[in-house]
Structures are given as structure tokens and as C-alpha cells.
Design an enzyme around this catalytic site. Sequence first.
Site, PDB file in Angstrom:
ATOM      1  N   LYS A 102       0.865  -1.191   0.000  1.00  0.00           N
ATOM      2  CA  LYS A 102       0.000   0.000   0.000  1.00  0.00           C
ATOM      3  C   LYS A 102       0.891   1.227   0.000  1.00  0.00           C
ATOM      4  O   LYS A 102       2.022   1.162   0.489  1.00  0.00           O
ATOM      5  CB  LYS A 102      -0.873   0.018   1.259  1.00  0.00           C
ATOM      6  CG  LYS A 102      -2.050   0.942   1.176  1.00  0.00           C
ATOM      7  CD  LYS A 102      -3.140   0.274   0.389  1.00  0.00           C
ATOM      8  CE  LYS A 102      -4.458   0.970   0.470  1.00  0.00           C
ATOM      9  NZ  LYS A 102      -5.539   0.037   0.147  1.00  0.00           N
TER      10      LYS A 102
HETATM   11  N1  GLU Z   1      -7.238   0.102  -3.105  1.00  0.00           N
HETATM   12  C1  GLU Z   1      -7.996  -1.088  -3.340  1.00  0.00           C
HETATM   13  C2  GLU Z   1      -8.005  -1.974  -2.102  1.00  0.00           C
HETATM   14  O1  GLU Z   1      -7.849  -1.508  -0.994  1.00  0.00           O
HETATM   15  C3  GLU Z   1      -7.568  -1.801  -4.617  1.00  0.00           C
HETATM   16  C4  GLU Z   1      -6.154  -2.278  -4.664  1.00  0.00           C
HETATM   17  C5  GLU Z   1      -5.722  -2.807  -6.035  1.00  0.00           C
HETATM   18  O2  GLU Z   1      -6.522  -2.835  -6.937  1.00  0.00           O
HETATM   19  O3  GLU Z   1      -4.548  -3.169  -6.132  1.00  0.00           O
HETATM   20  O4  GLU Z   1      -8.251  -3.147  -2.172  1.00  0.00           O
END
Ligand code: GLU
Length: 409
Positions: A102
Amino acid sequence: MSSYETAQKYFHHAADVMDLSNNMRILLMTPLREVKVQIALEMDDGQIGTFIGFRVQHDKARGPMKGGLRYHPDVDADEVLTLASLMTWKTAVVNIPYGGAKGGISVDPSTLSPGELERITRKFVDEIHDVIGPDKDIPAPDMGTNAQVMAWIMNQYEKFHGFNPACVTGKPVELHGADGREEATGRGVAVVTRSALEKMNRSLPETRVAIQGFGNVGSHAARILHEMGAKIVAVSDAHGAVADEQGLDIPALIRHVEETKQVTNFGNSREISNAELLAYDAEVLIPAAIGGVLTKDNAESVRAKLIIEAANGPTTPDADEIFDKNNVLVVPDILANAGGVTVSYFEWVQNRQHFKWELSEVRKRLETIMVDSFERVWKIGTEKKIPMRTAAYVLGIGRVGRATVLGGI
Ligand code: GLU
């Protein structure tokens, strides 16, 4: 309690059920790499803006690391680490071949001009391009970022590494993005809501739903649940909340939000507070905004018997215990909102194959993965007599743990 302490607590609940050794717990929880960078840029008024960017790569036992980029004033090292660990379990729960990561920038994107938003994004990529990439770590949208931001990321990454659309997902459909990616988290939320209601011997038609948050996730979840026949009786955004016992006209509300940028002042709807929304008289409550909104102070007032965690980390451990005691079924974030990363995976696959799927194919495969994952978690929960959250962690941790051991430490 910090958000990472919350994440650890949920991890240990499952690790206890699994009788996981202390060594393994430490290995699985410790992030692989934490990057913190300075992002300096010239603002429109000629001043120098200095921001802090983060990327935490939590685990890569099951594949390249994957997770969104958040632009929000609350972004800090603790939050990004927490969200990175959630991605590790999330990709494992839906069994897509990724690890977890993240990132984010501590900034309020609404205060930036489009030009500043582009420059901050490109400068961030300048600082992290060496540690990301289609086989290493693939960013995607999260709170405060969108397809346009992903397009800039791809373009800036390609300046260093050449043509490589699979380096980021959630891109515009006109620029190597996948049809159905934007709605994917909301669609996944709708599908698991339907599955959970079936277990409760209910069906979507006439089921009343309250949704906190009307951004990408909340608005698509509302639209798709409405299409499936549910009655969306209350929704909120950062400006306020509206309710209508007869059911809100969701397509009209979406148009209203497109025009006015807020859900309030909508037709004959009644304005309510955020606290009233969370306690609204509905069978289903969907938190689809920020984390930590369901706490020991408001959990007792929640009247819904089903909570679908569309947001990441909306429920504190105290609140979780209260829901358990009150027989409120909580479908946890690492399952409920996994539709987004699942279609990110489809986008990455299409980019690597240079072969575009039809929207119907994306939706069909997403539905299969969400339904199968729900059923698998449900089975673990009923067999072991544990809440769905713990069951989802048992599934995710088990898969990551086995991959770690098989790969060799
Ligand atoms: N931000 C989204 C999540 O928390 C998507 C992450 C992604 O598609 O890699 O799952």
C-alpha cells in the site's frame, strides 16, 4: 489503539485458532520493505510544496505485491503499514497470485489544482519507480486517487522503464484500463451482500440498506444493489447524509451528486446525521468511507443485522466484539471489498497478454471469485465456530504461510 494494533489484534485472533508458532507470526506480520520519500514540487503560486510519500511492501510470498495509493491528510506510516498488511490477506483470501502493499501521500487532494496533482504524482513515481513494477509491486487507486492519477503513474514509470502498462492498474479504459475496474469494488460488495443475505434466509428485494460513503465504492455498490432490487434507504458523504424510508432513487441521486458534488439537498429525502445513518433502521449497513468509524461508542446503536465492510478497517476490535455478542454478521474488509483488487488482477493479466476482455467476461469472473471466496470463508467460520473476520484471516494467513514455507525461508 493505532490502526496497526487493530490489524495485529485481528491477525492474532486467527493465528490463535491456527495455533501458529510465534516465529511464524513475527515472520508473516513483519513488512518486507517500508519506503518513505520526500516529494517536493513547485506549487501554482510559485511556493515550494514539500510532502511525504509512503510505499509499504508487506509480503511477496504469493507473487508481486499489490495495493492502492491513497492521497489523504491522515496518511502516515502506521496507516499505510496496516493497509499493506490487509492487502496481503485480501489477495490471499480471493486467491489471486499477489502479495500485499500500500502507498500514499499525506495530502488533501481537494486543495491541489489538476496541475499540482499531476506534478505530485509524477514526483512520487520519480522517487519509487525502482521498487515498483509489473513483477514487483503494482499500485492502483484508493481513497483520493483515480484513473487519471494511474495514467500519470504509467506514463512517468514508462519514461524510466519503457512501455509497460501492467506497472499499475485502475487505469482509464482508453489507456490500457480494464472495463469494469471502476465499479469492481462496489460490484464485489453487492455480490457478497447477496451471498450473506442468502445465509440469513433473506433476499435482496425489499431488504433495506444504509451506506456510509458515496465515493467510487459506495456509489457503485448503491447502484448495483439498487439494480438487484434492494432498497437503499440512507446514504452519506463527507458533507452530510440523506434518508428516505421508501428507498432513494439511486440513479437520480448519482446524477444529483455529479451535478452538485454532494448527496444533501436531494429531492424529498430527509437530512440525517452521520450517527443516525450508522444507527439507521435497515437490515444492512455498508461502511464505504474511512476506517475506524464503528467503535465501542456507537456499535450498540447499530440496528442492522448485517455489516458489509466496503471500506478498509471500518470496525474497531471493541465494536467487533459487540457485533459478535449482538449476533450482527460482519463480512470483513479483506473479503467484502476484494472485488477491486480482483479486477485489478484481470487488468494486469489483459495488459500482459495484450488481449482485451469483454465487460461481461470481467463481471462473470469477478462474480465467480467473490461467491466462491465468500462460501469458502463461510465454511471455515461455521466449521470452526468463529466470526467471518477470523475465518477470512485463517484462510488468508494459511495460504500466505504455506507459500512462505514452500518457497523456503
Ligand atoms: N485500493 C484497493 C483496495 O484496498 C484496490 C487495490 C488494487 O486494486 O490493487 O483493495
